[in-house]
Design an enzyme around this catalytic site. Structure first.
Site, PDB file in Angstrom:
ATOM      1  N   CYS A 247     -32.304  57.494   2.625  1.00  0.00           N
ATOM      2  CA  CYS A 247     -33.087  57.305   1.405  1.00  0.00           C
ATOM      3  C   CYS A 247     -33.617  58.623   0.849  1.00  0.00           C
ATOM      4  O   CYS A 247     -33.809  58.762  -0.368  1.00  0.00           O
ATOM      5  CB  CYS A 247     -34.241  56.336   1.657  1.00  0.00           C
ATOM      6  SG  CYS A 247     -33.701  54.677   2.150  1.00  0.00           S
TER       7      CYS A 247
ATOM      8  N   CYS B 108     -26.436  55.079   0.679  1.00  0.00           N
ATOM      9  CA  CYS B 108     -27.054  53.754   0.851  1.00  0.00           C
ATOM     10  C   CYS B 108     -26.179  52.927   1.782  1.00  0.00           C
ATOM     11  O   CYS B 108     -25.663  51.868   1.437  1.00  0.00           O
ATOM     12  CB  CYS B 108     -27.213  53.073  -0.511  1.00  0.00           C
ATOM     13  SG  CYS B 108     -28.264  51.598  -0.464  1.00  0.00           S
TER      14      CYS B 108
ATOM     15  N   CYS C 286     -31.264  59.928  -1.754  1.00  0.00           N
ATOM     16  CA  CYS C 286     -30.867  59.014  -2.826  1.00  0.00           C
ATOM     17  C   CYS C 286     -31.499  59.426  -4.154  1.00  0.00           C
ATOM     18  O   CYS C 286     -32.726  59.608  -4.228  1.00  0.00           O
ATOM     19  CB  CYS C 286     -31.275  57.585  -2.469  1.00  0.00           C
ATOM     20  SG  CYS C 286     -30.865  56.385  -3.755  1.00  0.00           S
TER      21      CYS C 286
ATOM     22  N   GLU D 260      -7.533  50.749  -5.259  1.00  0.00           N
ATOM     23  CA  GLU D 260      -8.575  49.724  -5.250  1.00  0.00           C
ATOM     24  C   GLU D 260      -8.204  48.550  -4.354  1.00  0.00           C
ATOM     25  O   GLU D 260      -9.050  47.988  -3.656  1.00  0.00           O
ATOM     26  CB  GLU D 260      -8.837  49.234  -6.675  1.00  0.00           C
ATOM     27  CG  GLU D 260      -9.571  50.227  -7.553  1.00  0.00           C
ATOM     28  CD  GLU D 260     -10.967  50.536  -7.040  1.00  0.00           C
ATOM     29  OE1 GLU D 260     -11.633  49.622  -6.507  1.00  0.00           O
ATOM     30  OE2 GLU D 260     -11.394  51.695  -7.165  1.00  0.00           O
TER      31      GLU D 260
ATOM     32  N   CYS E 142     -36.506  52.062  -5.770  1.00  0.00           N
ATOM     33  CA  CYS E 142     -35.860  51.076  -4.904  1.00  0.00           C
ATOM     34  C   CYS E 142     -36.897  50.149  -4.269  1.00  0.00           C
ATOM     35  O   CYS E 142     -37.789  50.593  -3.525  1.00  0.00           O
ATOM     36  CB  CYS E 142     -35.061  51.796  -3.826  1.00  0.00           C
ATOM     37  SG  CYS E 142     -34.228  50.681  -2.678  1.00  0.00           S
TER      38      CYS E 142
END
Length: 354
Positions: free
Chosen positions: A202, A195, A205, A40, A211
Site C-alpha cells: 500500500c 495491490c 500505491c 489476453e 482506498c
C-alpha cells in the site's frame, strides 16, 4: 468520501504507470489486435511471467490470425501444452476461423460482436479494443476486481452477479476518455504488482489515500473469496504402453471434459484391468509390466490421484493404425503434440531418468 475523486483516480494511476508500469511486454510491440487478443486469452487465469514464453513461441509459429485459422488443432494444442485450461486454445482456434468466415479475416471492432466470439466475453473484448485501438471500454479482470473492490470497499465475492455489477459500474466510472490503452495496462499492472492478493504494498500505491480497504484495515478481507467447497479426489491408472520400437501408445481424449481433444495415455480404473483393457480396446499384449511412482495432479475443481503403469515390449496390432483416436508415437514426436502437462512430464521422466 474518497480522498481521491474518480477522475483523480485515473490521473494518479496514469502518472504511476508512466514511472513504474510495464511497457516492454512482447504483445505491446507490436500491438496488433491479434497479438493483444492472444495475450489476453493466455492471461486468463495465468500470470504474465508464465505467459511470456508461450506467447513468443505461439506467435513465432502462427504470427497472424490467418495463420492461426488455417492451423490444425494438434498444432495449436501443442503450442499451448503446459498452459492449462485447454478450452482457451480450442476457443482461440474457433475464433480465428469464425473471423475468417464472418468478419473478413479480422477481429471485429464492435465490442458486442467481439465479445460473442468463443472464449472472449465482455472484459477480454474490452481489453482487446482498448489495447489495440485505444477505444474507451472498461475492463474487469481478476486484478482489476481486486483493486476496485478494495478501493471502493465492495464486499461480496466478485464472481457473484450483484457484486460484479457493482464492480462494473466502478470500472466504467474510472475509465478515462483518453490514454485508454495505457490506463487499461496501468490498472492491471497495479493489481498484479502492488495491490496483490496477499501482502499488498500500500505504501507504493498511487491511490492509497482514497482506498477504503486500507483505511478500514480490510486489505486481507477484500475482495471476499469464493465460498469454499470440498475438493474431491478422483483416481485413475495411466498406462504407459511402449512397443518393441520404443514408441508410446497415445489416445485422443473425448471432445468434452478434462483435457478435451488432447493426446494422452490410456486409462483404466484399476491396474488389474490394464492387460484386459488394452487387449479389448487395441488388441495389445505387453510382455513386461511394472508400476511407476504415483503422483497427484490438481485441477480447479478436483484432485486427480494417478497411478502409472509401464507396459513394455507390447506387440502392436493393426487395429491401432485404423483408429483415428489412437496412435503409436516415438519420443521425438511428442514435442509436436498437444499433451497434458503431467502426461508430458511423466513421459519425459522415462526418457531422462534422474
Amino acid at each position: 468520501m474518497h480522498a481521491a475523486t474518480t477522475d483523480d483516480f485515473a490521473r494518479r494511476l496514469l502518472a504511476w504507470y508512466d514511472a513504474h508500469g510495464r511497457k516492454d511486454l512482447p504483445w505491446q510491440h507490436e500491438r496488433t489486435p491479434y497479438r493483444v487478443c492472444l495475450s489476453e486469452i493466455m492471461l486468463q487465469q495465468t500470470q504474465v511471467r508464465t505467459v511470456i514464453p508461450y506467447f513468443e513461441r505461439f506467435v513465432a509459429a502462427l504470427p497472424t490470425l490467418a495463420d492461426l485459422a488455417t492451423a490444425d488443432e494438434d498444432t495449436v494444442l501443442a503450442l499451448w501444452s503446459g498452459l492449462g485450461y485447454y478450452s482457451r486454445a480450442r476457443n482461440l482456434l474457433r475464433t480465428a476461423r469464425t473471423c475468417v468466415a464472418q468478419h473478413a479475416g479480422e477481429l471485429p471492432r464492435d465490442i458486442e460482436a467481439l465479445a460473442a466470439l468463443p472464449g472472449i466475453g465482455r472484459s477480454t473484448a474490452a481489453a482487446i479494443l482498448a489495447q489495440s485501438h485505444g477505444a474507451r471500454h472498461a475492463i474487469l479482470d481478476g486484478n482489476v476486481k481486486r483493486v476496485l473492490a478494495r478501493w471502493h470497499g465492495v464486499s461480496g465475492w466478485p464472481g457473484a452477479s450483484a457484486t460484479q455489477r457493482e464492480l462494473w459500474t466502478h470500472a466504467e466510472s474510472h475509465t478515462p476518455a483518453t490514454r485508454v490503452a495505457d490506463y487499461t495496462q496501468a490498472i492491471m499492472d497495479l493489481g498484479a504488482t502492488v495491490c496483490t492478493r496477499s501482502r499488498p504494498r500500500c505504501g507504493e500505491c498511487p491511490v492509497a489515500d482514497g482506498c477504503i480497504a486500507r483505511r478500514d484495515n480490510l486489505t486481507a478481507v477484500l475482495p471476499q473469496p469464493k465460498p469454499r467447497r470440498d475438493v474431491p479426489t478422483r483416481r485413475t491408472t495411466m498406462l504407459v504402453v511402449r512397443d518393441t520400437h520404443g514408441r508410446v501408445l497415445l489416445e485422443r481424449r473425448p471432445p468434452t471434459g478434462v483435457w478435451a481433444r488432447l493426446w494422452s495415455l490410456p486409462e483404466v480404473e484399476h491396474e488389474s484391468l490394464a492387460q484386459a483393457s488394452l487387449l479389448q480396446r487395441h488388441g495389445i499384449r505387453a510382455a513386461n509390466i511394472r508400476p511407476l511412482a504415483p503422483f497427484l495432479h490438481t485441477f480447479s475443481h478436483y484432485h486427480l490421484d494417478v497411478t502409472p503403469l509401464l507396459l513394455d515390449d507390447a506387440l502392436a496390432d493393426p487395429r491401432v493404425a485404423d483408429d483415428p483416436d489412437a496412435d503409436w508415437r516415438a519420443p521425438t514426436e511428442l514435442a509436436s503434440l498437444g499433451l497434458p502437462a503431467p502426461v508430458r512430464k511423466l513421459l519425459q521422466s522415462l526418457e531422462n531418468p534422474e
